[in-house]
Scaffold this active site. Structure first.
Site, PDB file in Angstrom:
ATOM      1  N   ARG A  12     118.309  75.894  10.453  1.00 20.37           N
ATOM      2  CA  ARG A  12     117.415  76.437   9.414  1.00 20.37           C
ATOM      3  C   ARG A  12     116.948  75.382   8.414  1.00 20.37           C
ATOM      4  O   ARG A  12     116.532  75.700   7.297  1.00 20.37           O
ATOM      5  CB  ARG A  12     118.067  77.599   8.663  1.00 20.37           C
ATOM      6  N   LYS A  29     102.750  69.699   7.089  1.00 21.42           N
ATOM      7  CA  LYS A  29     102.364  70.587   8.193  1.00 21.42           C
ATOM      8  C   LYS A  29     103.061  70.085   9.452  1.00 21.42           C
ATOM      9  O   LYS A  29     102.924  68.914   9.814  1.00 21.42           O
ATOM     10  CB  LYS A  29     100.855  70.571   8.407  1.00 21.42           C
ATOM     11  N   GLU A  67      89.926  60.353  10.338  1.00 20.78           N
ATOM     12  CA  GLU A  67      90.583  61.091   9.240  1.00 20.78           C
ATOM     13  C   GLU A  67      90.404  60.364   7.904  1.00 20.78           C
ATOM     14  O   GLU A  67      90.421  60.992   6.846  1.00 20.78           O
ATOM     15  CB  GLU A  67      92.075  61.299   9.546  1.00 20.78           C
ATOM     16  N   LYS A 110      94.913  63.213  -0.371  1.00 19.57           N
ATOM     17  CA  LYS A 110      95.696  64.278   0.264  1.00 19.57           C
ATOM     18  C   LYS A 110      96.764  64.795  -0.701  1.00 19.57           C
ATOM     19  O   LYS A 110      97.018  66.000  -0.779  1.00 19.57           O
ATOM     20  CB  LYS A 110      96.306  63.789   1.579  1.00 19.57           C
ATOM     21  N   GLU A 159      98.119  76.094   1.957  1.00 16.53           N
ATOM     22  CA  GLU A 159      96.750  76.404   2.354  1.00 16.53           C
ATOM     23  C   GLU A 159      96.342  77.840   2.041  1.00 16.53           C
ATOM     24  O   GLU A 159      95.839  78.573   2.908  1.00 16.53           O
ATOM     25  CB  GLU A 159      96.540  76.084   3.846  1.00 16.53           C
ATOM     26  N   ARG A 177      93.386  73.679   0.309  1.00 14.36           N
ATOM     27  CA  ARG A 177      93.838  72.744   1.348  1.00 14.36           C
ATOM     28  C   ARG A 177      93.007  72.838   2.632  1.00 14.36           C
ATOM     29  O   ARG A 177      92.929  71.871   3.401  1.00 14.36           O
ATOM     30  CB  ARG A 177      95.325  72.972   1.663  1.00 14.36           C
ATOM     31  N   ASN A 205      90.533  70.351   6.636  1.00 15.27           N
ATOM     32  CA  ASN A 205      90.227  70.663   8.036  1.00 15.27           C
ATOM     33  C   ASN A 205      88.753  70.461   8.362  1.00 15.27           C
ATOM     34  O   ASN A 205      88.261  70.966   9.382  1.00 15.27           O
ATOM     35  CB  ASN A 205      90.626  72.107   8.361  1.00 15.27           C
ATOM     36  N   HIS A 216      87.607  70.007  11.910  1.00 15.65           N
ATOM     37  CA  HIS A 216      88.703  70.403  12.807  1.00 15.65           C
ATOM     38  C   HIS A 216      88.410  71.697  13.570  1.00 15.65           C
ATOM     39  O   HIS A 216      88.980  71.917  14.629  1.00 15.65           O
ATOM     40  CB  HIS A 216      90.007  70.559  12.020  1.00 15.65           C
ATOM     41  N   HIS A 222      89.166  71.109  17.175  1.00 18.24           N
ATOM     42  CA  HIS A 222      90.260  71.761  17.908  1.00 18.24           C
ATOM     43  C   HIS A 222      89.723  72.480  19.157  1.00 18.24           C
ATOM     44  O   HIS A 222      90.401  72.538  20.190  1.00 18.24           O
ATOM     45  CB  HIS A 222      91.001  72.754  17.010  1.00 18.24           C
ATOM     46  N   HIS A 240      92.759  63.342  19.255  1.00 11.91           N
ATOM     47  CA  HIS A 240      92.537  64.251  18.118  1.00 11.91           C
ATOM     48  C   HIS A 240      91.471  63.678  17.158  1.00 11.91           C
ATOM     49  O   HIS A 240      90.541  64.383  16.759  1.00 11.91           O
ATOM     50  CB  HIS A 240      93.864  64.479  17.391  1.00 11.91           C
TER      51      HIS A 240
HETATM   52  P1  NAD Z   1      99.688  60.131  18.792  1.00 14.64           P
HETATM   53  O1  NAD Z   1     100.891  60.528  18.074  1.00 14.64           O
HETATM   54  O2  NAD Z   1      99.484  60.660  20.174  1.00 14.64           O
HETATM   55  O3  NAD Z   1      99.633  58.536  18.829  1.00 14.64           O
HETATM   56  C1  NAD Z   1      98.541  57.909  19.438  1.00 14.64           C
HETATM   57  C2  NAD Z   1      98.970  56.911  20.526  1.00 14.64           C
HETATM   58  O4  NAD Z   1      99.346  55.701  19.902  1.00 14.64           O
HETATM   59  C3  NAD Z   1     100.154  57.332  21.361  1.00 14.64           C
HETATM   60  O5  NAD Z   1      99.959  56.916  22.687  1.00 14.64           O
HETATM   61  C4  NAD Z   1     101.312  56.588  20.719  1.00 14.64           C
HETATM   62  O6  NAD Z   1     102.370  56.386  21.605  1.00 14.64           O
HETATM   63  C5  NAD Z   1     100.649  55.290  20.360  1.00 14.64           C
HETATM   64  N1  NAD Z   1     101.231  54.543  19.252  1.00 14.64           N
HETATM   65  C6  NAD Z   1     101.747  55.030  18.115  1.00 14.64           C
HETATM   66  N2  NAD Z   1     102.022  54.030  17.267  1.00 14.64           N
HETATM   67  C7  NAD Z   1     101.706  52.885  17.890  1.00 14.64           C
HETATM   68  C8  NAD Z   1     101.737  51.523  17.518  1.00 14.64           C
HETATM   69  N3  NAD Z   1     102.085  51.143  16.299  1.00 14.64           N
HETATM   70  N4  NAD Z   1     101.350  50.600  18.429  1.00 14.64           N
HETATM   71  C9  NAD Z   1     100.917  50.983  19.665  1.00 14.64           C
HETATM   72  N5  NAD Z   1     100.821  52.251  20.059  1.00 14.64           N
HETATM   73  C10 NAD Z   1     101.204  53.199  19.175  1.00 14.64           C
HETATM   74  O7  NAD Z   1      98.378  60.526  17.989  1.00 14.64           O
HETATM   75  P2  NAD Z   1      97.970  60.445  16.445  1.00 14.64           P
HETATM   76  O8  NAD Z   1      96.520  60.196  16.451  1.00 14.64           O
HETATM   77  O9  NAD Z   1      98.846  59.564  15.678  1.00 14.64           O
HETATM   78  O10 NAD Z   1      98.255  61.925  15.936  1.00 14.64           O
HETATM   79  C11 NAD Z   1      97.561  63.018  16.479  1.00 14.64           C
HETATM   80  C12 NAD Z   1      98.386  64.259  16.268  1.00 14.64           C
HETATM   81  O11 NAD Z   1      98.560  64.470  14.871  1.00 14.64           O
HETATM   82  C13 NAD Z   1      97.769  65.503  16.828  1.00 14.64           C
HETATM   83  O12 NAD Z   1      98.739  66.258  17.512  1.00 14.64           O
HETATM   84  C14 NAD Z   1      97.305  66.265  15.597  1.00 14.64           C
HETATM   85  O13 NAD Z   1      97.291  67.650  15.773  1.00 14.64           O
HETATM   86  C15 NAD Z   1      98.320  65.844  14.586  1.00 14.64           C
HETATM   87  N6  NAD Z   1      97.860  65.931  13.200  1.00 14.64           N
HETATM   88  C16 NAD Z   1      98.658  66.573  12.324  1.00 14.64           C
HETATM   89  C17 NAD Z   1      98.310  66.642  10.995  1.00 14.64           C
HETATM   90  C18 NAD Z   1      99.244  67.271   9.998  1.00 14.64           C
HETATM   91  O14 NAD Z   1      98.841  67.465   8.855  1.00 14.64           O
HETATM   92  N7  NAD Z   1     100.463  67.552  10.362  1.00 14.64           N
HETATM   93  C19 NAD Z   1      97.113  66.047  10.568  1.00 14.64           C
HETATM   94  C20 NAD Z   1      96.322  65.396  11.493  1.00 14.64           C
HETATM   95  C21 NAD Z   1      96.706  65.336  12.818  1.00 14.64           C
HETATM   96  N1  GLY Z   2      95.460  67.723   8.169  1.00 19.15           N
HETATM   97  C1  GLY Z   2      95.160  68.876   7.408  1.00 19.15           C
HETATM   98  C2  GLY Z   2      96.192  69.251   6.427  1.00 19.15           C
HETATM   99  O1  GLY Z   2      97.196  68.586   6.295  1.00 19.15           O
HETATM  100  O2  GLY Z   2      96.041  70.213   5.755  1.00 19.15           O
END
Ligand code: NAD
Ligand code: GLY
Length: 368
Positions: free
Chosen positions: A125, A147, A189, A231, A241, A245, A249, A252, A256, A269
């Site tokens: 939890r 998130k 982003e 942010k 949100e 907030r 998006n 997005h 999405h 993404h």
């Molecule tokens: P990812 O986590 O898939 O990383 C991108 C690629 O880069 C992967 O292949 C990873 O292994 C590689 N990588 C990571 N760090 C590296 C480094 N330093 N050197 C070489 N390779 C490296 O993708 P991302 O773009 O980081 O994140 C996308 C995800 O984030 C999506 O699932 C999206 O939904 C989520 N997201 C969440 C929020 C939130 O607020 N929580 C906001 C935006 C996006």
């Molecule tokens: N990436 C959108 C949020 O964090 O609200």
């Protein structure tokens, strides 16, 4: 080389407040983690790409603080952001007899970060967790704000929780190993914050895009810091949100749909968000909220960042209908009505519905 000074941005959420530290050489310094709560065990979660690059360095920094440092190496990719992969966390935590003080460390991009956060929210939890983002996208967005989620085949990030980390460590040196396509995805982003909240930042990005693409350390430091400040300002007012907030998006809703419609992992993404911002800006323009030159300005910047600006076909017969069906599943939808983040004049965003017929026109105009 112009080495940026250590910077810090605070997320202000009463007893859930935490710092985002931004700088060079942070990841492998024990001092970076000195203020974290004590525990006997820590679990580092990373993936098969990041592990060979940074896992031992993080492990080395944590070994003096925790009696046992465990690790889980996930398969790499958005397609693995699933229930099945999440079970690997719980297998490792329960298998090693971890308790509710165990600290989880997310070492990687947004996929690792979102999943680790959700595992931390649900294991016993709730246990503490730390974000150590290694992609630009994760440093400017996903590691900040709490998130956490996994995907469902019917919709992206549909199962998750709001759960804040204790600390975010943005080591800019990790961005040196990032593939160029991932750097561009992160820039989507960064660009996002300009049209929705800070026109001066949009001007700065336009002027410094070449330096960002060349990974100039000072330019990256500023981009990460300003993005985190914006942010932090938004999340500090609306953690869960309830309203404001949602502006984060921007792009997005269309994005999405592109990710889910093509299959997770086909477009990155950030690529889907970049193209989604062009579509959302075009919709804003057709609703009379922003003028054509602003849409063109944003589109040019997104293209210069190396991102796609034309949407993919998601269905051969009724492409717009497929987009609409996917967008109705968006978390912002209410009673089946899609709510879009729109540009309500340069530097300002609003969340509103739009007539299906107009959305269809935008999709037809913006898709390849
Ligand atoms: P990812 O986590 O898939 O990383 C991108 C690629 O880069 C992967 O292949 C990873 O292994 C590689 N990588 C990571 N760090 C590296 C480094 N330093 N050197 C070489 N390779 C490296 O993708 P991302 O773009 O980081 O994140 C996308 C995800 O984030 C999506 O699932 C999206 O939904 C989520 N997201 C969440 C929020 C939130 O607020 N929580 C906001 C935006 C996006
Ligand atoms: N990436 C959108 C949020 O964090 O609200």
């Amino acid at each position: 080389m112009n080495i940026p000074e250590l910077q810090s941005v605070r997320i202000d959420l009463a007893d859930r407040s935490y710092p985002i530290v931004i700088g060079s050489g942070l990841l492998d310094q024990p001092q970076t983690y000195a203020d974290l709560p004590n525990a006997s065990q820590a679990l580092i979660v990373t993936n098969s790409t990041v592990a060979p690059l940074y896992l031992q360095r993080l492990r080395g920094a944590l070994q003096g603080k925790y009696r046992q440092v465990l690790e889980v190496v996930l398969p790499d990719g958005e397609q693995h952001k699933t229930w099945q992969t999440l079970n690997l966390f719980f297998d490792a935590l329960l298998g090693a007899g971890c308790d509710r003080k165990t600290v989880l460390f997310a070492l990687g991009g947004g996929v690792v970060g979102d999943m680790t956060g959700f595992a931390a929210a649900s294991f016993m939890r709730g246990v503490p967790f730390v974000q150590v983002p290694t992609t630009l996208l994760a440093q400017v967005d996903s590691s900040v704000g709490g998130k956490t989620a996994i995907n469902h085949p019917l919709g992206k990030n549909m199962i998750g929780a709001f759960y804040q980390p204790q600390l975010v460590v943005c080591d800019l040196d990790t961005l040196r190993t990032l593939p160029p396509r991932e750097l561009s995805a992160g820039l989507a982003e960064v660009i996002k914050y300009g049209p929705i909240a800070d026109l001066a930042f949009l001007d700065w990005i336009e002027a410094n895009l070449d330096a960002l693409l060349a990974r100039d350390p000072a330019a990256l430091a500023h981009a990460v810091k300003r993005s985190c400040e914006i942010k932090a300002w938004v999340v500090g007012q609306d953690e869960r949100e309830a309203g404001l907030r949602a502006i984060l998006n921007f792009g997005h809703t269309f994005g999405h749909a592109i990710e889910a419609g093509l299959g997770y992992g086909e477009w990155l993404h950030g690529e889907a968000v970049g193209c989604g911002m062009v579509m959302a800006a075009e919709l804003s323009c057709r609703l009379g909220l922003v003028d054509k030159p602003f849409v063109q300005r944003l589109k040019s910047l997104i293209a210069r960042a190396g991102l796609p600006v034309r949407g993919p076909q998601l269905a051969a017969d009724d492409n717009a209908g497929r987009y609409l069906a996917l967008m109705r599943l968006d978390k912002k939808s209410e009673a089946g009505e899609i709510r879009f983040v729109l540009i309500d004049g340069p530097g300002q965003a609003a969340v509103r519905p739009a007539p299906d017929a107009l959305v269809r026109e935008v999709i037809d105009a913006c898709c390849a």
